[in-house]
Every structure is written in structure tokens, then in C-alpha cells.
Design an enzyme around this catalytic site. Structure first.
Site, PDB file in Angstrom:
ATOM      1  N   GLN A  40      37.490  38.530  51.541  1.00 48.54           N
ATOM      2  CA  GLN A  40      38.551  38.039  52.415  1.00 48.54           C
ATOM      3  C   GLN A  40      38.543  38.805  53.730  1.00 48.54           C
ATOM      4  O   GLN A  40      38.310  40.009  53.765  1.00 48.54           O
ATOM      5  CB  GLN A  40      39.905  38.201  51.724  1.00 48.54           C
ATOM      6  CG  GLN A  40      41.044  37.514  52.434  1.00 48.54           C
ATOM      7  CD  GLN A  40      42.259  37.341  51.540  1.00 48.54           C
ATOM      8  OE1 GLN A  40      42.153  37.396  50.326  1.00 48.54           O
ATOM      9  NE2 GLN A  40      43.417  37.139  52.137  1.00 48.54           N
ATOM     10  N   SER A  59      35.296  42.370  46.795  1.00 49.01           N
ATOM     11  CA  SER A  59      36.588  41.892  46.312  1.00 49.01           C
ATOM     12  C   SER A  59      36.445  40.511  45.659  1.00 49.01           C
ATOM     13  O   SER A  59      35.776  40.367  44.647  1.00 49.01           O
ATOM     14  CB  SER A  59      37.595  41.888  47.460  1.00 49.01           C
ATOM     15  OG  SER A  59      38.894  41.605  47.009  1.00 49.01           O
ATOM     16  N   LEU A  60      37.037  39.468  46.256  1.00 46.57           N
ATOM     17  CA  LEU A  60      36.935  38.139  45.642  1.00 46.57           C
ATOM     18  C   LEU A  60      35.487  37.682  45.560  1.00 46.57           C
ATOM     19  O   LEU A  60      35.138  36.831  44.739  1.00 46.57           O
ATOM     20  CB  LEU A  60      37.780  37.124  46.413  1.00 46.57           C
ATOM     21  CG  LEU A  60      37.292  36.635  47.769  1.00 46.57           C
ATOM     22  CD1 LEU A  60      36.483  35.351  47.645  1.00 46.57           C
ATOM     23  CD2 LEU A  60      38.457  36.394  48.705  1.00 46.57           C
ATOM     24  N   ARG A 103      44.250  34.043  41.174  1.00 45.99           N
ATOM     25  CA  ARG A 103      44.269  35.438  41.617  1.00 45.99           C
ATOM     26  C   ARG A 103      44.982  35.579  42.957  1.00 45.99           C
ATOM     27  O   ARG A 103      45.786  36.492  43.169  1.00 45.99           O
ATOM     28  CB  ARG A 103      42.825  35.938  41.724  1.00 45.99           C
ATOM     29  CG  ARG A 103      42.631  37.375  42.192  1.00 45.99           C
ATOM     30  CD  ARG A 103      41.137  37.677  42.206  1.00 45.99           C
ATOM     31  NE  ARG A 103      40.783  39.037  42.589  1.00 45.99           N
ATOM     32  CZ  ARG A 103      40.488  39.425  43.823  1.00 45.99           C
ATOM     33  NH1 ARG A 103      40.517  38.541  44.803  1.00 45.99           N
ATOM     34  NH2 ARG A 103      40.152  40.683  44.074  1.00 45.99           N
ATOM     35  N   HIS A 122      43.690  45.970  46.456  1.00 43.64           N
ATOM     36  CA  HIS A 122      42.950  47.063  45.818  1.00 43.64           C
ATOM     37  C   HIS A 122      43.698  48.388  45.881  1.00 43.64           C
ATOM     38  O   HIS A 122      43.103  49.446  46.064  1.00 43.64           O
ATOM     39  CB  HIS A 122      41.538  47.162  46.394  1.00 43.64           C
ATOM     40  CG  HIS A 122      40.786  45.880  46.255  1.00 43.64           C
ATOM     41  ND1 HIS A 122      40.386  45.396  45.025  1.00 43.64           N
ATOM     42  CD2 HIS A 122      40.431  44.951  47.171  1.00 43.64           C
ATOM     43  CE1 HIS A 122      39.804  44.226  45.203  1.00 43.64           C
ATOM     44  NE2 HIS A 122      39.826  43.935  46.485  1.00 43.64           N
ATOM     45  N   GLN A 169      39.733  45.747  38.961  1.00 49.41           N
ATOM     46  CA  GLN A 169      39.263  45.600  40.344  1.00 49.41           C
ATOM     47  C   GLN A 169      40.383  45.268  41.316  1.00 49.41           C
ATOM     48  O   GLN A 169      40.450  45.798  42.418  1.00 49.41           O
ATOM     49  CB  GLN A 169      38.179  44.523  40.400  1.00 49.41           C
ATOM     50  CG  GLN A 169      37.574  44.302  41.772  1.00 49.41           C
ATOM     51  CD  GLN A 169      37.728  42.873  42.249  1.00 49.41           C
ATOM     52  OE1 GLN A 169      38.823  42.326  42.245  1.00 49.41           O
ATOM     53  NE2 GLN A 169      36.642  42.271  42.667  1.00 49.41           N
TER      54      GLN A 169
END
Length: 311
Positions: A10, A88-89, A113, A197, A246
Site C-alpha cells: 500500500q 505488507s499486503l 483485512r 504493522h 504480520q
């Protein structure tokens, strides 16, 4: 030649992403058109508005649909990785590439999510900032020194000289002040909708744990290097547990890139809009080439380069 795929996260999304790939490649078009979302994914990616595209619950499925489409086009050409990782994603896209999740399931999961992450800190003033040219230890000390004002943690270890902190807005501001006093060149506020995070995302981790109970995680066709460990799956670890962890703990992307190099990766392909990960690779393992794929022109160039043709 050992190849590593890296999937963008992102922040690199932009209006217009994927339009030329959609127009020119039916396989990419099919993935976009069949994305299991409750909004106009194609319209949002191509025409915006940018503000909505930047909202977590929309960004995440758009990014994974884009990644799944590009992955399918590379696979169609016989270009497959030996290892994969994602920011991340982007880790969900890496798991899709490895056969753990099909495209529809990966898109559904990141849509869930994104909603869970947005809900986790609803109405709580939070922020994130990129910290440039400061080592891990003094930045951790700056976070510790600001913790009396709220939660502030190192969220991303992106590459040498670039770290990201996140948490409660007042604590992040104070940590930036302390980081600059400790020698940081710059602290840049990030346009994000939550403190990703960090431990403030614990409610999203809880929601994901419950959601994963109804998801089939298939065996990996090749190893994925995970964000929260900077390593491949180890004995006693599970993919659902690592994904739950995560969302609420630091992303060790620099460590992940170094680990892939140690495992013999000789070239990287960055998949996703933007070229941020290419920059991270160049700063982390400067001797290894990296090929970004964002446009149809990029795709042709990467296919030609990796098949040994003239670009």
C-alpha cells in the site's frame, strides 16, 4: 538463473493503474472483471477518485487484483520465481503466486483485512512517518523516548537508510523530533489511513485469525519469505499464524531481500504500481538487477530481458 518476485504494498497505488494491461491482455482483464468485491474495482483503479483508492479497504483488493493479473501474464510466458516476498499486503500476492491462495481468495482476504485494519483504529488519531538516514538502534531509542505520549513503534525496515514508524499521532511526532536530534536526515509523514504493522493493529490480527479458520491454505509451490521473520517458513510455523502476526508487527523487508540474495536469487522482478521496491533492492543488494513491472511496456521489456532477447 534464480528469480525472486517482489510484490508492492500500500502506498504505491495510483489512479490509472493497470489500464493498459487491461486493454491489451485478456488474461489480466479476466482477473480484474472477476474480482469478488462489492465496489467497481476496475472503475476505481482506472478513474479514481484518488482519495477513495487510497483508503485501506479499497487499496488492498485493487493492489492484489493488479498483482494477480501481472503474475498470470508472466506465468503465461513461462516466467516463474524460485522465491517470492511482498511488502505488507503484497505478501498475499506472493502467497497467491506460490499457489497457496487462488486469486479470488487472496482478493477476498485482503478486502476483509483492509476493513479490519480500518476498524482497528477508528476515531483514534494515528500517523506514520518515514525516517531517513538513521540506523535501527537510535530510532528505537527515539521511539522509547516518545512512548510516554502513546504507542510508537518501528513498523517497516525497508532498506538501509529508510525506516518507518507508526502509532499514536502525538507519540509519532515526538519520536520524529527525537530522531532528527539523533541525526535523521528527514522524517516524512506518510499518507496512510492507519498505523499499520504496529501493536495498534491487534484487533485486525484477531479478526484475521477467526477468518482464516474457514480458508484453505494450500502447499507452497516455492518458498515465500515472510515479512515478520525475514525468512522462509520454519518448522513449527504456520502461514495463518504468520499472517496474523504480520498485520500487527514490523515488516522486515530489508532482511527479506538479503535472505533471498543469500538463497541464491540472481534477479528480482517487482510487481505492482510504482518502483519503490526496486529502490529498496538497489540500496540493499546493489549488485542484483531488478525489473519493475507496472505497465504493458514494462511487461514486454521484462519478458524480453528474462528470455535473453534484446530489450
Amino acid at each position: 538463473m534464480k528469480l525472486g518476485f517482489l510484490y508492492a504494498g500500500q502506498g504505491s497505488q495510483h489512479v490509472g493503474m493497470g489500464r493498459d494491461l487491461y486493454d491489451q491482455h485478456p488474461l489480466f482483464r479476466d482477473i480484474f472483471d472477476s474480482a469478488p468485491v462489492d465496489f467497481d474495482l476496475k472503475g476505481l483503479c482506472f478513474d479514481g477518485p484518488e482519495e477513495q483508492l487510497g483508503q485501506t479497504q479499497y487499496t488492498q483488493p485493487c493492489m492484489v487484483a493488479f498483482a494477480a493479473g501481472v503474475t498470470a501474464l508472466l506465468y503465461e510466458q513461462g516466467i516463474r520465481p524460485d522465491y517470492a516476498a511482498g511488502l505488507s499486503l503484497g505478501e498475499y500476492s506472493a502467497l497467491h503466486a506460490a499457489g497457496v491462495l487462488d486469486a479470488k481468495t487472496a482478493i477476498e482476504l485482503v478486502a476483509f483485512r483492509g476493513r479490519a485494519m480500518a476498524e482497528a483504529v477508528k476515531d483514534r488519531p494515528c500517523s506514520m512517518a518515514a525516517v531517513l538516514k538513521l540506523d535501527r538502534e537510535p530510532l528505537q531509542a527515539a521511539c522509547d523516548g516518545a512512548s510516554h505520549l502513546g504507542v510508537v513503534e518501528i513498523a517497516n525496515y525497508n532498506c538501509p537508510g529508510q525506516l518507518v514508524i507508526g502509532g499514536d499521532a502525538a507519540a509519532v511526532d515526538k519520536a520524529c523530533e527525537l530522531a532528527k536530534a539523533a541525526g535523521a536526515k528527514r522524517c516524512m509523514p506518510l499518507k496512510v489511513s492507519g498505523p499499520f504493522h504496529t501493536s495498534l493493529m491487534a484487533p485486525a490480527g484477531d479478526a484475521l485469525r477467526a477468518r482464516f479458520q474457514s480458508v484453505e491454505f494450500r502447499p507452497m509451490a516455492f518458498p515465500v519469505v515472510f515479512n515478520c521473520t525475514g525468512n522462509v517458513l520454519q518448522a513449527g510455523q504456520s502461514i495463518p499464524a504468520l499472517l496474523e502476526r504480520q498485520v500487527q508487527s514490523s515488516v522486515y523487508l530489508e532482511d527479506s531481500i538479503r535472505r533471498m540474495a543469500e538463497l541464491g536469487v540472481e534477479a528480482f522482478v517487482e510487481i505492482g504500481p510504482g518502483k519503490a521496491l526496486s529502490g529498496f533492492v538497489k540500496k540493499t543488494v546493489p549488485g542484483i538487477p531488478v525489473y519493475p513491472v507496472e505497465t504493458a511496456e514494462d511487461l514486454e521489456a521484462v519478458i524480453a530481458a528474462l528470455k535473453g532477447e534484446a530489450v
